[in-house]
Design an enzyme around this catalytic site. Structure first.
Site, PDB file in Angstrom:
ATOM      1  CG  ASP A  82     -62.883  38.861 -39.136  1.00 35.46           C
ATOM      2  OD1 ASP A  82     -62.412  40.177 -39.256  1.00 35.46           O
ATOM      3  OD2 ASP A  82     -64.181  38.819 -38.705  1.00 35.46           O
ATOM      4  CG  HIS A  83     -61.554  41.129 -35.709  1.00 30.86           C
ATOM      5  ND1 HIS A  83     -61.083  42.575 -35.368  1.00 30.86           N
ATOM      6  CD2 HIS A  83     -62.670  41.235 -36.271  1.00 30.86           C
ATOM      7  CE1 HIS A  83     -61.912  43.269 -35.750  1.00 30.86           C
ATOM      8  NE2 HIS A  83     -62.831  42.868 -36.593  1.00 30.86           N
ATOM      9  CG  ASP A 104     -58.246  43.634 -33.534  1.00 27.66           C
ATOM     10  OD1 ASP A 104     -57.532  44.660 -33.206  1.00 27.66           O
ATOM     11  OD2 ASP A 104     -59.208  43.361 -33.277  1.00 27.66           O
ATOM     12  CG  HIS A 181     -67.469  44.471 -34.540  1.00 30.20           C
ATOM     13  ND1 HIS A 181     -66.329  44.667 -34.164  1.00 30.20           N
ATOM     14  CD2 HIS A 181     -66.996  44.023 -35.972  1.00 30.20           C
ATOM     15  CE1 HIS A 181     -65.370  44.660 -34.871  1.00 30.20           C
ATOM     16  NE2 HIS A 181     -65.720  44.316 -36.046  1.00 30.20           N
ATOM     17  N   GLY A 210     -68.547  45.742 -39.366  1.00 29.72           N
ATOM     18  CA  GLY A 210     -69.766  45.886 -38.881  1.00 29.72           C
ATOM     19  C   GLY A 210     -70.631  46.395 -40.019  1.00 29.72           C
ATOM     20  N   GLY A 211     -70.945  45.505 -40.927  1.00 28.31           N
ATOM     21  CA  GLY A 211     -71.589  45.951 -42.247  1.00 28.31           C
ATOM     22  C   GLY A 211     -72.838  45.569 -41.923  1.00 28.31           C
ATOM     23  CB  SER A 233     -70.177  38.752 -38.753  1.00 31.36           C
ATOM     24  OG  SER A 233     -69.850  37.510 -37.894  1.00 31.36           O
ATOM     25  CB  THR A 234     -74.384  40.592 -37.067  1.00 29.34           C
ATOM     26  OG1 THR A 234     -73.330  40.763 -36.257  1.00 29.34           O
ATOM     27  CG2 THR A 234     -75.553  40.450 -35.988  1.00 29.34           C
TER      28      THR A 234
END
Ligand SMILES: [Zn+2]
Length: 291
Positions: A82-83, A104, A181, A210-211, A233-234
């Site tokens: 990721d990023h 990114d 995010h 940012g799902g 992620s969160t």
């Protein structure tokens, strides 16, 4: 099966109008919960890592867990970075066996983002792995980067077209279209019109960052508009922590670690299965090309 590749997996998803969930794993237990959840849903899955998680565990241990789980699974599993702004980390992942990486450059001016993303693109192409690249500024906090919501910049459609034309074999493209995010503080302001104008001109599968916190209807509309990869992620981090903490509250004198690991695994796996159901990728393992 052997690890799958992002480009082939996401092309299948884009054609079939479903999205593949990409979970930011934290450790071995988290990787196991994500892959087992996908296996139980007969769904393709993307395991992705933040740079700080890689710095914690090291390239090789992570690659060895994910390769071993994928080998025993009947569903396509991709291992993605990721990023990342650091080409050395990108090279480290490729050398250790990642099948795709993200560069990114979204904080850079457009021309510099194109130039730096192209460097990463060439590294990835030479190694036969996929690249994700980002344009515009996605709001919220990702690793140590914070973009205030009023500073988030939607990707410009003409710039998206030029960006993707420079990298025609991009595995997935992450333009900023209003998702953020972390937890949403208010109602997410998704610019569907912007997303649709981008996907009308750009044929590369879109990654939704940012799902966590979007509704079923919001996911549905984004997926129908061309999003083939949805990052979670969160929510996963929250379940990682709450799985432990909830059991501790319920059984304050239980000092055996294994029930805590099991509770954490169950919490994460149920979240994975729920998201797969929302993204329409359940039952799609056999129609998802892995390479
Ligand atoms: Zn992101």
């Amino acid at each position: 099966m052997a690890l799958g590749y992002l480009s082939a997996m996401l092309k299948s998803a884009q054609a079939g109008k479903y999205a593949i969930a990409a979970f930011n794993i934290i450790d071995y237990n988290s990787a196991r919960a994500v892959i087992d959840g996908a296996q139980e849903m007969n769904a393709p899955i993307i395991i992705q890592l933040s740079v700080k998680t890689i710095r914690l565990w090291g390239f090789k241990p992570i690659a060895s867990w994910v390769h071993a789980f994928a080998a025993d699974a009947d569903v396509p599993v991709a291992l993605h970075l990721d990023h990342c702004k650091d080409l050395d980390v990108i090279r480290g992942c490729i050398d250790a066996g990642w099948t795709s990486v993200m560069f990114d450059g979204s904080a850079l001016p457009f021309d510099e983002n194109v130039a730096r993303s192209l460097e990463a693109y060439e590294i990835a192409q030479a190694a036969g792995v996929g690249l994700e690249a980002e344009l515009g500024a996605i709001g919220g906090t990702e690793d140590d980067k914070f973009v205030a919501e009023d500073e988030a910049i939607l990707a410009d459609v003409d710039e998206c077209i030029a960006f993707c034309a420079a990298m025609p074999k991009l595995a997935t493209f992450a333009p900023a279209f209003g998702t953020a995010h972390g937890f949403y503080k208010g109602e997410p302001k998704i610019a569907y019109d912007r997303l649709e104008r981008i996907t009308a001109k750009v044929d590369i599968p879109i990654a939704l960052h940012g799902g966590t916190g979007l509704t079923e209807q919001q996911f549905e509309r984004c997926i129908q508009s061309g999003c083939a990869k949805v990052n979670i992620s969160t929510m996963h981090k929250q379940q990682f922590i709450d799985g432990f903490a909830d059991l501790r509250r319920k059984e304050p004198t239980n000092n055996e670690p294994i029930p805590y690991i099991a509770a954490q695994y169950d919490a994460m796996k149920s979240g994975v299965k729920q998201m797969i159901g929302l993204f329409g990728s359940d039952g799609k393992a056999s129609v998802t090309a892995a390479r």
